[in-house]
Design an enzyme around this catalytic site. Structure first.
Site, PDB file in Angstrom:
ATOM      1  N   VAL A  13      12.514  -0.313 -15.918  1.00  0.00           N
ATOM      2  CA  VAL A  13      11.714  -1.050 -16.907  1.00  0.00           C
ATOM      3  C   VAL A  13      12.088  -2.534 -16.972  1.00  0.00           C
ATOM      4  CG1 VAL A  13      13.204  -0.488 -18.883  1.00  0.00           C
ATOM      5  CG2 VAL A  13      10.767  -0.968 -19.247  1.00  0.00           C
ATOM      6  N   ASN A  33      11.311  -1.238  -4.200  1.00  0.00           N
ATOM      7  CA  ASN A  33      12.147  -0.250  -4.877  1.00  0.00           C
ATOM      8  C   ASN A  33      12.569   0.788  -3.848  1.00  0.00           C
ATOM      9  OD1 ASN A  33      12.953   0.647  -7.786  1.00  0.00           O
ATOM     10  ND2 ASN A  33      12.320   2.535  -6.769  1.00  0.00           N
ATOM     11  N   ALA A  77      24.484  -1.702 -12.177  1.00  0.00           N
ATOM     12  CA  ALA A  77      25.719  -2.418 -11.849  1.00  0.00           C
ATOM     13  C   ALA A  77      26.666  -1.510 -11.075  1.00  0.00           C
ATOM     14  CB  ALA A  77      26.393  -2.910 -13.130  1.00  0.00           C
ATOM     15  N   SER A 129      19.871 -10.972 -21.355  1.00  0.00           N
ATOM     16  CA  SER A 129      19.945 -10.269 -22.632  1.00  0.00           C
ATOM     17  C   SER A 129      18.608 -10.307 -23.352  1.00  0.00           C
ATOM     18  CB  SER A 129      21.015 -10.901 -23.532  1.00  0.00           C
ATOM     19  OG  SER A 129      21.037 -10.230 -24.777  1.00  0.00           O
ATOM     20  N   LYS A 184      28.057 -13.399 -20.404  1.00  0.00           N
ATOM     21  CA  LYS A 184      27.229 -12.263 -20.825  1.00  0.00           C
ATOM     22  C   LYS A 184      28.119 -11.132 -21.370  1.00  0.00           C
ATOM     23  CE  LYS A 184      23.550  -9.580 -21.200  1.00  0.00           C
ATOM     24  NZ  LYS A 184      23.985  -8.197 -21.256  1.00  0.00           N
ATOM     25  N   HIS A 187      29.127 -12.107 -24.777  1.00  0.00           N
ATOM     26  CA  HIS A 187      27.938 -11.899 -25.617  1.00  0.00           C
ATOM     27  C   HIS A 187      27.862 -10.435 -26.046  1.00  0.00           C
ATOM     28  CE1 HIS A 187      23.846 -10.231 -25.818  1.00  0.00           C
ATOM     29  NE2 HIS A 187      23.461 -11.374 -26.348  1.00  0.00           N
ATOM     30  N   ASN A 188      28.036  -9.525 -25.092  1.00  0.00           N
ATOM     31  CA  ASN A 188      27.950  -8.104 -25.419  1.00  0.00           C
ATOM     32  C   ASN A 188      29.094  -7.671 -26.321  1.00  0.00           C
ATOM     33  OD1 ASN A 188      25.870  -8.251 -23.547  1.00  0.00           O
ATOM     34  ND2 ASN A 188      26.328  -6.271 -22.653  1.00  0.00           N
ATOM     35  N   GLU A 191      28.198  -8.716 -29.675  1.00  0.00           N
ATOM     36  CA  GLU A 191      27.161  -7.778 -30.117  1.00  0.00           C
ATOM     37  C   GLU A 191      27.795  -6.509 -30.679  1.00  0.00           C
ATOM     38  OE1 GLU A 191      24.266  -4.990 -27.530  1.00  0.00           O
ATOM     39  OE2 GLU A 191      23.987  -7.128 -27.146  1.00  0.00           O
ATOM     40  N   HIS A 452      66.254 -10.150 -24.072  1.00  0.00           N
ATOM     41  CA  HIS A 452      65.050 -10.841 -23.592  1.00  0.00           C
ATOM     42  C   HIS A 452      65.015 -12.329 -23.934  1.00  0.00           C
ATOM     43  CE1 HIS A 452      63.055  -7.367 -21.961  1.00  0.00           C
ATOM     44  NE2 HIS A 452      63.275  -6.673 -23.079  1.00  0.00           N
TER      45      HIS A 452
END
Length: 483
Positions: A13, A33, A77, A129, A184, A187-188, A191, A452
């Protein structure tokens, strides 16, 4: 038919909608395709009568493209992207361009850019997006990769992307190799945080204040007219009012287990790798993980008990507190996201335009909101701003919301209602504004059991010391710690 301006591989889509978007802006598009019957279905269906060329092989696709050829991959992906790159490369010439428009992990894009460039071709990895509707009507796009490729693809991508109210395109060059897909990813992650904070607010309204879905719908509708105006508040308003054909409120029929595709996790893991306190987004990811333990939670609910307290205060006043708390926590979410981008830019030698990134997110994407205009202004005024909380506008906004924010976190604790994202945002704010944190004790502990070493407040930075705390440890110390 004339040769195509661009080719698109992948007719799910998102691919179909992007093709129709491109064609509607005057471009001729070739498509292919792997399941070739989908090409024929598309060309004879949604694409019928349009300047769209259906191709039955990658060779045919390449033959139908203007030079330099531009081939956009809209495939799943991961390994499918690598497979198609190898299928496409033999049919391209020097200077031709492959564009990956999927949700690829940015290290893969870094690797692919180097590989494709080594073959004499150019590569772009662009975050897209906005979902299905955005792909068709105008998404937010975040391209990075081979800088030489940008002038060639810019006219197409900036034509099909969303536009701000001022007409500016929500798409611009982000940076070299994996920069576009990194932005991106962030961004996600943001979100994830936004959605989780809205869900926590919803639970406080429902469980804490006893509000009905219709009352919550009205509250979110009002909030969407103010500083919280955004796509996610808007759809929350609509969801809470939605009824099915039998009159059932659909929100109450949905099982409370959240899915995820991995981009939020990538963001949290990258923050850990870069040593950045991305606490809010990490909590949002973990909240989804906890929601997935549905059967365990149902069983635990019969064994573990919390407070029996009921909310006793002024509900109208507390609703205002909730709005302020959500806004303040949202500011922290973006502050953390921008901190992560700054750290990644330093690590990968990217020259990111932080105000430009906010502009790209102003329209078309899932996190689009009025609020992003203020982020752009902040970075336009102070390009080297280290943290959004230090910008005068956001400093004032958090100061105004702070008392409400604290009341919400206290009330949630008293009522036993989990608000992990909103409360961790407050913890981050309090930690960030503290000149001194208890890490001095932590360093003493590390030096005690592992030699340390530590730095001292009365000595220059990067000078390291070790104490023989027990008298038995000697003076041998471990290598210096990494901050």
């Amino acid at each position: 038919m004339a040769k195509a301006d661009i080719g698109v591989i992948g007719l799910a889509v998102m691919g179909e909608n992007l093709i129709l978007n491109m064609e509607s802006k005057g471009f001729t598009v070739a498509c292919f395709n792997r399941t070739v019957s989908k090409v024929d279905d598309f060309v004879n269906g949604r694409a019928k009568g349009k300047k769209i060329i259906g191709c039955h092989s990658i060779e045919e696709l390449a033959a139908n493209l203007k030079k330099p050829r531009k081939v956009m991959l809209m495939v799943k992906a991961g390994s499918p992207v690598d497979e198609f790159i190898e299928h496409v490369l033999p049919h391209l010439e020097a200077g031709d361009i492959i564009i990956d428009g999927g949700n690829s992990h940015f290290p893969d894009t870094i690797r692919r850019t180097a590989h494709v460039e080594s073959q004499g071709k150019l590569y772009i990895g662009t975050g897209v997006s906005g979902g299905e509707e955005g792909a068709l009507l105008g998404p937010s796009m975040m391209p990075g990769g081979s800088p030489k490729a940008w002038p060639t693809v810019k006219p197409i991508l900036q034509s099909i992307c969303a536009k701000t109210d001022d007409g500016e395109p929500c798409c611009d060059w982000v940076g070299e190799n994996g920069a576009g897909h990194f932005v991106k990813m962030v961004h996600n992650g943001i979100e994830y945080g936004d959605m989780q904070m809205i869900c926590e607010t919803y639970q406080m309204m429902k469980e804490g204040l006893g509000m009905t879905n219709q009352e919550m719908h009205k509250a979110f509708a009002t909030w969407n007219k103010g500083e919280l105006n955004s796509y996610l508040i808007e759809i929350t308003r609509d969801i809470l009012a939605y009824k099915d054909e039998d009159g059932n409120e659909v929100i109450d029929l949905i099982l409370d287990t959240a899915g995820q595709k991995g981009t939020g996790k990538w963001t949290a893991v990258e923050a850990l790798d870069l040593g950045q306190p991305l606490t809010l987004i990490a909590e949002a990811v973990f909240a989804r993980c906890l929601s997935a333990l549905k059967d365990e939670r149902v069983a635990a609910s019969k064994i573990l008990s919390g407070p029996k307290t009921k909310f006793q205060g002024d509900k109208t006043a507390f609703l205002t507190d909730l709005r302020h708390a959500l806004y303040a926590a949202k500011i922290v979410s973006y502050a953390q996201g921008y901190q992560l981008m700054r750290a990644a830019a330093a690590e990968h030698h990217w020259n990111l335009n932080y105000g430009g990134i906010a502009l790209m997110w102003r329209g078309g994407c899932i996190i689009r909101s009025v609020f992003l205009g203020k982020i752009k202004e902040a970075f336009d005024n102070h390009p080297n701003l280290t943290n959004l909380l230090l910008d005068p506008f956001f400093k004032k906004a958090v100061q105004k919301a702070q008392a409400s924010w604290r009341r919400v976190v206290m009330t949630a604790a008293e009522l036993g209602i989990p608000i992990p994202a909103i409360s961790t945002a407050l913890a981050y704010f309090d930690g960030y504004r503290h000149a001194r944190l208890p890490a001095n004790l932590l360093q003493a502990q590390r030096d005690y059991f592992g030699a340390h070493t530590y730095e001292r407040v009365d000595k220059p930075r990067r000078e390291f010391f070790h104490t023989n705390w027990t008298g038995r440890g000697g003076e041998t110390s471990a290598s210096t710690y990494v901050v």
